[in-house]
Design an enzyme around this catalytic site. Structure first.
Site, short mmCIF file in Angstrom:
data_model
loop_
_atom_site.label_atom_id
_atom_site.label_comp_id
_atom_site.label_asym_id
_atom_site.label_seq_id
_atom_site.Cartn_x
_atom_site.Cartn_y
_atom_site.Cartn_z
N ASP A 22 5.01 3.03 -15.07
CA ASP A 22 5.09 3.47 -13.67
C ASP A 22 3.70 3.96 -13.24
O ASP A 22 3.09 4.78 -13.92
CB ASP A 22 6.11 4.62 -13.60
CG ASP A 22 6.42 5.04 -12.18
OD1 ASP A 22 7.59 5.32 -11.89
OD2 ASP A 22 5.49 5.12 -11.35
N GLU A 73 6.64 -0.08 -10.66
CA GLU A 73 7.22 0.17 -11.97
C GLU A 73 7.96 -1.03 -12.53
O GLU A 73 8.47 -1.85 -11.77
CB GLU A 73 8.13 1.41 -11.98
CG GLU A 73 9.23 1.36 -10.97
CD GLU A 73 10.12 2.60 -11.04
OE1 GLU A 73 10.51 3.03 -12.13
OE2 GLU A 73 10.44 3.12 -9.96
#
Ligand code: TTP
Ligand code: MG
Length: 386
Positions: A41, A136
Site C-alpha cells: 500500500d 494497493e
C-alpha cells in the site's frame, strides 16, 4: 534469526545491522523466508505524488483535496497527519487543525499514471497481482507463482526499493500467509514499513485486537457483537463455530475462520477487459432508422477511442437494442481480422441496425466490440488496396 537488509536487499543470518552495507533498516523474523502472500500500500499516496513532483512541498504539511466550500480531504501527508487531518475530513476542519498546510487539488489522471508505473515494477516479480485500488494490491509470491527464484521477502524489499527509485514514492509492505493477515501487516508501521505476521504468532496477536479488525466487520456489526459481550477477537476464538453460525448466519463461519487467522481467499489477477462497449437510453422512444443511426454514431466513435487508448482491437461487433417494452436484443458480426477503427465498426454497426430498424419503437441502443486482442494485430492492410 533470519534477517534481511531493506537497503541492499540481501538476506543474512542474524544481527541488528546489515553486515554488508551497514544499514540499520533490517527486518528479522523466524518465518521471514517461509511466507509468500503480500499486501502493498502506497504511503499517503496522492500527497506523496504531489511531493515528488514539487520538491518545495517535501518538508511541508500537504493536504490533497479541494479547498473551501464543502471540500473534503482525500489524503494528508504524514507531516500533516501529526496535527490531525485525515482522509474524508471536511477541509475546513483539517485546516483548523493544521493551518499551515498546503492544499493541493487532486489530479486523478496523474495518480492513475503513477499506479500504472508501479504495476510495471510489480509485474517483474509475479503475474498474480490483485489490485484493490490505485495504490494497493495483493501479490502472490509463492515459489510456484513468482517469476524470480528468491524468497518473497527479498523480492518485496527489491520491489519497494525499485518503486522508490523509479517511481519516486514510498510504499509499505505486509507479508504473511494469507490476504487478511498480509493486509493487516502492511498497515502496522507506515510509512515505509515492512511487517510480518507469521503462522506461530497470528492467533496470539489477533486475540488482543478488537473485532472490527476482522475483514468484513464494520461499525454496525462490531456494535452488535459488543452488545453481546464479544469485544476482542480473543472472545471469538473461544466460541464454537456452531454458536457463531447460530448468531451470525453464514458470516459466523467467516468470523470463526478469520479469528483463527484462516483466510482461504485466493489472490486472483485482475482479468483483462473482455469487451469495450457503450450504450445510451433515449429520453423518448425512437422508431425511425435515421434517428437510430444518429444516436449510434457517437457511441461507435467512443468505443473506437477507448480501444485505441487501451491498445485493443476486437473481432466481433455487437449491436444492442432494447424495445419500448423492455425486450433486449443483440446482433453480432464477426470480422476476418480484428479492428479498432471507427469506420469499420460503424460500417458493421450500421448494417446490423438496418435489419432491425423496421419501425418498432426502441428505448436504448448500444454498440460493443468483443473477442479482444492487442491493437498491434488490428486492421491489416487490404491486399487489393496496396
Ligand atoms: P489510502 O491507501 O487509504 O491512504 P493513503 O495512501 O493516502 O495513506 P496511507 O499511507 O495510510 O495508505 O488511500 C489511497 C488514496 O486514495 C489516498 O491517497 C487518497 C484516496 N482516498 C480518497 O480519495 N478518499 C478517502 O477517503 C481515502 C481513504 C483515500
Ligand atoms: Mg495508501
Amino acid at each position: 534469526m533470519p534477517a534481511l537488509c531493506r537497503d541492499c536487499c540481501r538476506p543474512f543470518k542474524s544481527g541488528d545491522d546489515c553486515p554488508r552495507c551497514g544499514s540499520g533498516r533490517v527486518i528479522s523474523h523466524p518465518e521471514l523466508f517461509d511466507l509468500s502472500i503480500a499486501h502493498m500500500d502506497c504511503d499517503a499516496f496522492y500527497a506523496s505524488v504531489e511531493k515528488r513532483d514539487n520538491p518545495a512541498l517535501r518538508d511541508k504539511p500537504v493536504i490533497v483535496g479541494h479547498a473551501g466550500g464543502r471540500g473534503v480531504v482525500t489524503t494528508a501527508c504524514y507531516i500533516a497527519r501529526k496535527f490531525g487531518p485525515r482522509s474524508a475530513m471536511p477541509m475546513y476542519k483539517a485546516l483548523e487543525l493544521c493551518p499551515g498546510a498546503v492544499v493541493v487539488p487532486p489530479d486523478m489522471a496523474k495518480y492513475k499514471g503513477v499506479s500504472l508505473a508501479i504495476r510495471a515494477v510489480l509485474v517483474k516479480a509475479t503475474p498474480l497481482i490483485e489490485p484493490l485500488s490505485l495504490d494497493e494490491a495483493y501479490l502472490d509470491l509463492s515459489a510456484e507463482n513468482r517469476l524470480v527464484d528468491r524468497p518473497a521477502a527479498v523480492l518485496l524489499a527489491r520491489l519497494a526499493r525499485a518503486i522508490e527509485r523509479r517511481v519516486g514514492i514510498t510504499i509499505s509492505v505486509g507479508l504473511s500467509y494469507n490476504k487478511f493477515l498480509a493486509k493487516m501487516a502492511s498497515d502496522r508501521n507506515k510509512p515505509r514499513g515492512f511487517s510480518i505476521i507469521g503462522r506461530d504468532e497470528a492467533v496470539g496477536q489477533l486475540s488482543v485486537l478488537p473485532v472490527s479488525a476482522i475483514w468484513g466487520v464494520g461499525a454496525a456489526t462490531a456494535a452488535r457483537m459488543e452488545a453481546a459481550g464479544i469485544v476482542t477477537i480473543g472472545h471469538l476464538q473461544q466460541m464454537a463455530e456452531a454458536d457463531l453460525v447460530a448468531r451470525f448466519g453464514r458470516f459466523g463461519h467467516h468470523l470463526f475462520l478469520m479469528a483463527r487467522g484462516e483466510d482461504h481467499r485466493p489472490i486472483t489477477a485482475d482479468r483483462p477487459t473482455k469487451s469495450v462497449s457503450n450504450e445510451t437510453t433515449f429520453a423518448r422512444d425512437i422508431r425511425r432508422a435515421e434517428d437510430l443511426r444518429a444516436m449510434l454514431r457517437p457511441l461507435v466513435d467512443k468505443v473506437a477511442a477507448r480501444l485505441a487508448k487501451e491498445d485493443l482491437a476486437g473481432f466481433t461487433v455487437v449491436l444492442k437494442l432494447k424495445t419500448a417494452d423492455f425486450r433486449s436484443l443483440t446482433r453480432n458480426h464477426r470480422l476476418p481480422d480484428p479492428t479498432c477503427r471507427a469506420e469499420v465498426i460503424w460500417r458493421i454497426a450500421a448494417s446490423l441496425l438496418e435489419r432491425e430498424a423496421d419501425g418498432r419503437a426502441f428505448r436504448l441502443i448500444g454498440i460493443g466490440v468483443t473477442d479482444l486482442c492487442t491493437g498491434g494485430n488490428a486492421d491489416p492492410p487490404d491486399l487489393f488496396s496496396l
